[in-house]
Design a protein around this motif. Structure first.
Motif, PDB file in Angstrom:
ATOM      1  N   HIS A  53      35.001  39.013  30.915  1.00 45.56           N
ATOM      2  CA  HIS A  53      34.976  39.560  32.278  1.00 45.56           C
ATOM      3  C   HIS A  53      34.700  38.441  33.285  1.00 45.56           C
ATOM      4  N   ARG A  54      35.463  38.375  34.369  1.00 46.68           N
ATOM      5  CA  ARG A  54      35.373  37.234  35.294  1.00 46.68           C
ATOM      6  C   ARG A  54      34.760  37.579  36.650  1.00 46.68           C
ATOM      7  N   ARG A  55      34.403  38.820  36.863  1.00 44.47           N
ATOM      8  CA  ARG A  55      33.848  39.185  38.173  1.00 44.47           C
ATOM      9  C   ARG A  55      32.336  38.955  38.168  1.00 44.47           C
ATOM     10  N   ARG A  56      31.893  38.118  39.098  1.00 43.94           N
ATOM     11  CA  ARG A  56      30.484  37.735  39.136  1.00 43.94           C
ATOM     12  C   ARG A  56      29.604  38.802  39.768  1.00 43.94           C
ATOM     13  N   TRP A  57      28.320  38.692  39.493  1.00 43.66           N
ATOM     14  CA  TRP A  57      27.304  39.546  40.135  1.00 43.66           C
ATOM     15  C   TRP A  57      27.414  39.379  41.645  1.00 43.66           C
ATOM     16  N   GLU A  58      27.461  40.496  42.365  1.00 52.07           N
ATOM     17  CA  GLU A  58      27.680  40.438  43.812  1.00 52.07           C
ATOM     18  C   GLU A  58      26.639  41.192  44.623  1.00 52.07           C
ATOM     19  N   HIS A  65      26.143  30.988  37.951  1.00 49.43           N
ATOM     20  CA  HIS A  65      26.658  32.065  37.111  1.00 49.43           C
ATOM     21  C   HIS A  65      27.150  31.444  35.803  1.00 49.43           C
ATOM     22  N   TYR A  94      27.585  38.192  35.205  1.00 51.15           N
ATOM     23  CA  TYR A  94      28.906  38.797  35.348  1.00 51.15           C
ATOM     24  C   TYR A  94      28.810  40.317  35.318  1.00 51.15           C
ATOM     25  N   GLY A  95      27.726  40.783  35.952  1.00 52.13           N
ATOM     26  CA  GLY A  95      27.543  42.204  36.172  1.00 52.13           C
ATOM     27  C   GLY A  95      27.219  42.993  34.918  1.00 52.13           C
ATOM     28  N   ARG A  97      29.157  44.939  33.301  1.00 55.23           N
ATOM     29  CA  ARG A  97      30.223  44.808  32.300  1.00 55.23           C
ATOM     30  C   ARG A  97      29.977  43.568  31.435  1.00 55.23           C
TER      31      ARG A  97
END
Length: 328
Positions: A53-58, A65, A94-95, A97
């Motif tokens: 998974h490539r979406r970082r904590w936002e 990260h 990465y959240g 997920r």
């Protein structure tokens, strides 16, 4: 006697992840691997998410990260790591997920974990390990990244502030009690606590660590500072205030030398910690190895100085420091 090996932060993401693509899984451990293999049980602090998974904590601002490809779990398997602490400030980089993928990856690899989970209950659950008739439990907490804390129905970490407040110490006591009820004779209390690059524990942190031992923990296993701190023995129990780094790609501070650390080995007999061994190591980019020559002597000198300030004296061997523990 069962030998438990403890290492500090193992970060397999970022530059390490890139380097791993051209390495065999055992290579990052270098010549430290035989020391790990000689132990009966092995625990590290895993300071990255293992996920595609490539979406970082936002949700909140965050500078660093750390993410490793799922194949990186083979590095842990190569060292026969039995359990990892996930209670730290990078588990959710990465959240949710990314965390869930990490849990599934570890489960498929047969590696136990503590300190994070699919909900608050799982995050607080001990990981119970067994070797030669000894049952050892890992319980793991962190005071880093409060937004990462698990909720009743939300994945996250086992967050706990460093405090002597009754509610906080009640949670410590409950965690140790849960480990005992799960059959553990020895309880390792892992804590990813405090700020980076601090050479000595504060008096407040020392009081907290002793309070944890008073509530039944047998080994206090600290990490987060990126540099090793001294060892204290309290009521016959070792307090490892900070076990430093072990595998990473970090820039090296020329004074604080976060590229120097130890492999810590605890001998356990009848549920009691009886011996402590500290093997000095030197970190290079994405690798660790035994420290040698004058550098080994400097690392040993530094640990003897820091531990001496805490009232702890070691027997010095050529390649390590040793301490016979008096028991509780």
């Amino acid at each position: 006697m069962v030998v438990l090996a403890l290492a500090g932060d193992v970060m397999l993401g970022r530059g390490v992840n890139e380097a791993l693509r051209g390495m065999r899984p055992e290579e990052p451990w270098g010549e430290v691997l035989p020391l790990l293999e000689a132990a009966d049980l092995r625990i590290v602090n895993l300071e990255c998410a293992i996920t595609d998974h490539r979406r970082r904590w936002e949700r909140t601002p965050k500078v660093f990260h750390f993410r490793a490809d799922p194949a990186a779990v083979e590095v842990l398997r190569a060292a026969r790591i039995d359990a990892v602490s996930l209670a730290n400030n990078h588990t959710l980089d990465y959240g949710e997920r990314g965390l869930l993928d990490t849990l599934e990856c570890l489960e498929r690899a047969g590696i136990r974990y503590a300190g994070a989970g699919r909900d608050r209950e799982e995050a607080a659950r001990p990981a119970v390990l067994e070797a030669a008739g000894e049952r050892v439990a890992l319980v793991a907490f962190t005071d880093n990244e409060p937004p990462f804390a698990a909720g009743e129905d939300r994945p996250g970490t086992n967050y706990l502030p460093v405090s002597l407040e009754p509610e906080v110490l009640g949670r410590v006591e409950a965690a140790v009690g849960a480990a005992r009820r799960a059959g553990a004779r020895t309880v390792v209390f892992s804590n990813h606590w405090g700020p980076n690059m601090i050479e000595r524990p504060s008096e407040g942190f020392r009081r907290f660590a002793r309070a944890v031992v008073d509530r039944g923990a047998d080994v206090y296993y600290g990490h987060s500072a990126h540099i090793f701190q001294g060892v204290e023995v309290y009521r016959g129990r070792p307090i490892l205030y900070d076990t430093g780094d072990f595998i990473d790609d970090y820039a090296v501070d020329p004074r604080l030398r976060n590229d120097r650390s130890f492999l810590f080995r605890v001998g356990i007999e009848g549920g009691e910690p009886r011996r402590l061994e500290l093997f000095p190591v030197r970190l290079r980019y994405a690798r660790v190895g035994p420290a040698t020559g004058s550098e080994r002597e400097e690392i040993l000198d530094r640990m003897e100085l820091l531990s001496g300030e805490l009232g702890t004296g070691f027997d010095r061997r050529e390649d390590r420091l040793e301490l016979t523990l008096p028991g509780g």
